[in-house]
Scaffold this active site. Sequence first.
Site, mmCIF file in Angstrom:
data_model
loop_
_atom_site.group_PDB
_atom_site.id
_atom_site.type_symbol
_atom_site.label_atom_id
_atom_site.label_comp_id
_atom_site.label_asym_id
_atom_site.label_seq_id
_atom_site.Cartn_x
_atom_site.Cartn_y
_atom_site.Cartn_z
ATOM 1 N N ASP A 37 47.045 36.305 -9.240
ATOM 2 C CA ASP A 37 47.469 35.959 -10.589
ATOM 3 C C ASP A 37 47.355 37.219 -11.451
ATOM 4 O O ASP A 37 46.881 38.270 -11.015
ATOM 5 C CB ASP A 37 46.617 34.789 -11.140
ATOM 6 C CG ASP A 37 47.346 34.031 -12.225
ATOM 7 O OD1 ASP A 37 47.091 32.826 -12.403
ATOM 8 O OD2 ASP A 37 48.212 34.641 -12.905
ATOM 9 N N GLU A 64 47.116 27.451 -20.694
ATOM 10 C CA GLU A 64 45.906 28.022 -20.095
ATOM 11 C C GLU A 64 44.663 27.666 -20.917
ATOM 12 O O GLU A 64 44.568 26.569 -21.450
ATOM 13 C CB GLU A 64 46.110 29.528 -19.901
ATOM 14 C CG GLU A 64 47.317 29.778 -18.998
ATOM 15 C CD GLU A 64 47.347 31.135 -18.376
ATOM 16 O OE1 GLU A 64 48.369 31.823 -18.478
ATOM 17 O OE2 GLU A 64 46.342 31.531 -17.766
HETATM 18 O O1 LIG Z 1 52.866 34.791 -16.108
HETATM 19 C C1 LIG Z 1 52.398 35.123 -14.844
HETATM 20 C C2 LIG Z 1 51.186 34.273 -14.487
HETATM 21 C C3 LIG Z 1 51.519 32.798 -14.287
HETATM 22 O O2 LIG Z 1 52.489 32.650 -13.241
HETATM 23 C C4 LIG Z 1 50.238 32.040 -13.910
HETATM 24 O O3 LIG Z 1 50.501 30.654 -13.647
HETATM 25 C C5 LIG Z 1 49.219 32.086 -15.035
HETATM 26 O O4 LIG Z 1 47.930 31.769 -14.551
HETATM 27 C C6 LIG Z 1 49.238 33.413 -15.729
HETATM 28 N N1 LIG Z 1 48.416 33.786 -16.687
HETATM 29 C C7 LIG Z 1 48.811 34.989 -17.099
HETATM 30 C C8 LIG Z 1 48.062 35.751 -18.112
HETATM 31 N N2 LIG Z 1 48.681 35.561 -19.318
HETATM 32 C C9 LIG Z 1 49.475 36.467 -19.943
HETATM 33 C C10 LIG Z 1 50.517 35.969 -20.713
HETATM 34 C C11 LIG Z 1 51.316 36.807 -21.412
HETATM 35 C C12 LIG Z 1 51.126 38.175 -21.366
HETATM 36 C C13 LIG Z 1 50.075 38.676 -20.599
HETATM 37 C C14 LIG Z 1 49.243 37.838 -19.877
HETATM 38 C C15 LIG Z 1 49.940 35.371 -16.427
HETATM 39 N N3 LIG Z 1 50.163 34.377 -15.540
#
Ligand SMILES: OC[C@@H]1[C@@H](O)[C@H](O)[C@@H](O)c2nc(CNc3ccccc3)cn21
Length: 601
Positions: free
Chosen positions: A285, A490
Amino acid sequence: DVMKYKDPKQPLNVRIKDLIGRMTLEEKIGQMTQVDRSVATPDVMRNYFIGSLLSGGGSVPAKEASPETWIIMVNDFQKGSLSTRLGIPMIYGIDAVHGNSNVYNATIFPHNIGLGVTRDPELVKKIGAATALEVRATGINYAFAPCVAVCRDPRWGRCFESFSEDPNIVRQMTEIIPGLQGEIPSNGRQGVPFVDGQSKVAACAKHFVGDGGTTRGINENDTVIDFHDLLSIHMPPYYDAVRKGVATIMVSYSSWNGLKMHRNQQLLTGFLKNTLKFRGFVISDFKGIDKMTDPPHANYTWSIQESVGAGIDMIMVGYNYFEFIDGLTYLANNNFIPMCRIDDAVKRILRVKFVMGLFENPLTDLSMGKYLGEQDHRDLAREAVRKSLVLLKNGKCVDQPMLPLPKKSTKILVAGSHADNIGNQCGGWTIEWHGESGNITKGTTILSAVKNAVDPTTEVVYVENPTPDFIKSNNFSYAIVVTGEYPYSESSGDSQDLTIPEPGLTTIMNVCESIKCVVVLMSGRPVVIEPYVSSMDALVAAWLPGSEGQGVTDVLFGDYGFTGKLAHTWFKTVDQLPMNVGDPHYDPLYPFGYGLTTEPT
Ligand SMILES: OC[C@@H]1[C@@H](O)[C@H](O)[C@@H](O)c2nc(CNc3ccccc3)cn21
């Protein structure tokens, strides 16, 4: 000699063996590296041999970017990869978890919690196919979907991404994978990665394993259960996903009995790769390896060694690609990670890229843009909305049902924070990572849907949060109150009290204690509702329906009957949690499988 790996007539294993035999360590490590588009350029792709890019939630080329802008962006990065010595194309991933939902004007389907209610694998397969087309419409070839979490506690902020608390419903819903990737032909091999060409995408079953079973639903926390329960509750969807040829599997941030999944070699390599014979690639992840330590990133070299050593093939690094590449190079050169582990990872990545035809078709034609948000996808989403609704109460007296509503009335009231708000009805992972209230993308609000549905002579009055005096001074025939949870994703969705945020409850009580009301509740999970139900004449669980709000009024006004049955237990109070179907002490407000029905008028 003609390079065999470039010849699509060569057997898959010949192409893989030929190509990996030509690769330097640098080129191999590059294939294992995935970074967000925001830190990439064609030069970075070429100079560091980056094998994959992603759009993290909200990471877009421009606000309200058109599909063509997306296609040009992805193609430009791809040309950087193709200009490397061996010309290995990159794979680009995005969270198309309810349609290609980061993208402005994409069709937004109901979130998984609503799809589980439909118990309709054929419908969900069609949704996968439509989603694949809308992902390809942006030049992207890889979706971080489906989430096959089995949500066992609605306090979990990601429960809306789970089809059900019942692993059997989640297993049924893995039919979205052949929708996204294409159906394995009847004479084809099951259990190996399968992606059927340019209108399909590589999928990603996530998050392996036990993400929906953490203590008190705390996101990214510890799932404390024995191996038998892990295998019977959280693992079954992965049996189906692997059998159906899922190309990739994403590792959970969470732990199992205190061990971070990102370093669980017994489950990642021992069970998933050796026992289940998964042949695609395992991806971490986002900054998942950083989060193996507390504080995150405290010992990045150790994180790289433990995660790659445990069996993760591609690292969703996030932004710091130089640090990752440098660290893994050091570990490989000094035999802290054996070359056979690196080669296994790269072979799996190459297998997926060869199978999906990426070497033959690395670029996307601008004409694909027409598939974004097309009407027949919206019609499909509307059908899914209809089938996702659960009728929990219909009339204060059994023989006096309120629904279906009459289309012809003198004057009706529409109220509530979610009645005229596309962002609120879509929820998380929409345009922005956490989603966002407001008019964030194309769609039909519930208010618009009501106006479309009723007889032209019916006056529709909308007041978001009306006072009892206002209501009493008008002689409304009835009210439709649309309210619920605001968008989250999340950990921002974790809740210990599961209450409906204000002013939702105030609106419900003000309206329902003044006139006949149907409450349409939009939430990512069951919430505290028991004390307020007696004031309502009717109650509909709408979950997070997405952009096609007309599907709600199709059923409210009787063009279609209510058919949905709960795929999640609706608790009475949070101190009962966790409480799931089959538990010895099962005392729900509305049990798993509950749902009133109505006949179409
Ligand atoms: O977006 C990619 C992954 C996602 O597929 C997962 O299900 C999830 O657990 C997940 N969390 C993040 C962290 N969040 C994030 C969102 C926007 C910008 C940077 C980090 C990224 N991702």
